[in-house]
Design an enzyme around this catalytic site. Sequence first.
Site, PDB file in Angstrom:
ATOM      1  N   ASP A   1       0.844  -1.196   0.000  1.00  0.00           N
ATOM      2  CA  ASP A   1       0.000   0.000   0.000  1.00  0.00           C
ATOM      3  C   ASP A   1       0.880   1.247   0.000  1.00  0.00           C
ATOM      4  OD1 ASP A   1      -2.910   1.202   0.811  1.00  0.00           O
ATOM      5  OD2 ASP A   1      -1.300   2.284   1.832  1.00  0.00           O
TER       6      ASP A   1
ATOM      7  N   TYR B   1       2.964  10.088  -0.654  1.00  0.00           N
ATOM      8  CA  TYR B   1       4.071   9.536   0.123  1.00  0.00           C
ATOM      9  C   TYR B   1       5.418   9.799  -0.545  1.00  0.00           C
ATOM     10  CZ  TYR B   1       0.395   6.711   2.429  1.00  0.00           C
ATOM     11  OH  TYR B   1      -0.727   6.264   3.078  1.00  0.00           O
TER      12      TYR B   1
ATOM     13  N   LYS C   1      -3.045   5.845  -4.136  1.00  0.00           N
ATOM     14  CA  LYS C   1      -4.146   6.764  -3.856  1.00  0.00           C
ATOM     15  C   LYS C   1      -3.949   8.092  -4.567  1.00  0.00           C
ATOM     16  CE  LYS C   1      -3.777   4.865   0.808  1.00  0.00           C
ATOM     17  NZ  LYS C   1      -2.352   4.511   0.729  1.00  0.00           N
TER      18      LYS C   1
ATOM     19  N   HIS D   1      -7.814   9.510  -1.578  1.00  0.00           N
ATOM     20  CA  HIS D   1      -7.093   9.524  -0.306  1.00  0.00           C
ATOM     21  C   HIS D   1      -7.898  10.188   0.823  1.00  0.00           C
ATOM     22  CE1 HIS D   1      -2.659   9.338   1.193  1.00  0.00           C
ATOM     23  NE2 HIS D   1      -3.502   9.048   2.163  1.00  0.00           N
TER      24      HIS D   1
ATOM     25  N   LEU E   1      -1.856  -0.018  14.643  1.00  0.00           N
ATOM     26  CA  LEU E   1      -1.275  -0.153  15.982  1.00  0.00           C
ATOM     27  C   LEU E   1      -1.271   1.163  16.736  1.00  0.00           C
ATOM     28  CD1 LEU E   1       1.765  -2.405  15.001  1.00  0.00           C
ATOM     29  CD2 LEU E   1      -0.471  -3.128  15.865  1.00  0.00           C
TER      30      LEU E   1
ATOM     31  N   LYS F   1       3.137  -0.944   9.227  1.00  0.00           N
ATOM     32  CA  LYS F   1       4.380  -0.454   8.629  1.00  0.00           C
ATOM     33  C   LYS F   1       5.521  -0.612   9.624  1.00  0.00           C
ATOM     34  CE  LYS F   1       7.113   3.451   8.677  1.00  0.00           C
ATOM     35  NZ  LYS F   1       7.262   4.708   9.410  1.00  0.00           N
TER      36      LYS F   1
ATOM     37  N   VAL G   1      10.160  -0.700   9.212  1.00  0.00           N
ATOM     38  CA  VAL G   1      11.323  -0.848   8.343  1.00  0.00           C
ATOM     39  C   VAL G   1      12.318  -1.838   8.936  1.00  0.00           C
ATOM     40  CG1 VAL G   1      11.094   1.438   7.303  1.00  0.00           C
ATOM     41  CG2 VAL G   1      12.467   1.159   9.391  1.00  0.00           C
TER      42      VAL G   1
ATOM     43  N   ASN H   1       4.944  -9.091  12.149  1.00  0.00           N
ATOM     44  CA  ASN H   1       3.597  -8.585  11.883  1.00  0.00           C
ATOM     45  C   ASN H   1       2.798  -9.505  10.969  1.00  0.00           C
ATOM     46  OD1 ASN H   1       4.053  -6.309  13.442  1.00  0.00           O
ATOM     47  ND2 ASN H   1       4.572  -4.996  11.716  1.00  0.00           N
TER      48      ASN H   1
END
Length: 274
Positions: free
Chosen positions: A46, A51, A76, A109, A191, A231, A233, A241
Amino acid sequence: MADTPVLTLNNGITMPQIGYGVFQIPEADTAAAVTSALEAGYRSIDTAAVYGNEAGVGAALRDAGIPRDELFITTKVWNSDQGYDEALRAFDASLARLGLDHLDLYLIHWPTPKHEKYLDTWRALETLYEQKRVRAIGVSNFFPEHLRAVADLGGTVPAVNQIEVHPALQQRAVQAAGAELGVVTEAWSPLAQAGVLDDPRVTSIAATHDRSPAQVVLRWHVQQGRVVIPKSVTPSRIRENLAIFDFELTPAEIAEIDGLERDGRTGPHPQHFN
């Protein structure tokens, strides 16, 4: 993807119930992060035009060599590109940055109600859908009145409404309005930006199942039929997750997490964000 449950959208296509979100990942880091997610087993990615990292997503997809029909890619249209012609141009630009010939899901969006362009934008998405350039179309951050306005056009009903949902902000009225129309709820910030992970109710349940608090909250989402796009990194957390489909919360544990509601919005309010 074979190990990840899928949900059937209202047009009959399926969408993985967990995806990898790239919000706030810098362009320079996006390809590596998405590569880690794909190697972990994610097949749904996504992103969004705003972004600024669609090209990084595209680079990771090209290098991965995964067959296109095994991937589910969402992006989006941003607020400044709302309107019929503007949205069509924005779609072309996103597709070029991603290096793809079609999308799996394209979303508006934000409703940006002050500008009253989201219905014209929706018509553009319907055109793209009719042209088979996108397999499903939907919205993001829409309230019940926005969803109903789109449905009242009498055309395509949104397949997905991607909204901020987590234990501290459950948006039950928005979810209920979507369910009435056959719209799947997809949770961004599932979260609460880690804002609920140290709550004793969550940590206690996590200890019971020998799982992390994040896994427990993600499991809470999927057992209620939502799509989630966490998300991270960090490769170990990316893998963690995804590992939420081999345990189950009890009804009492679900109710305990439901009790964390406190109107804890972390992002903009859809009625005021333009």
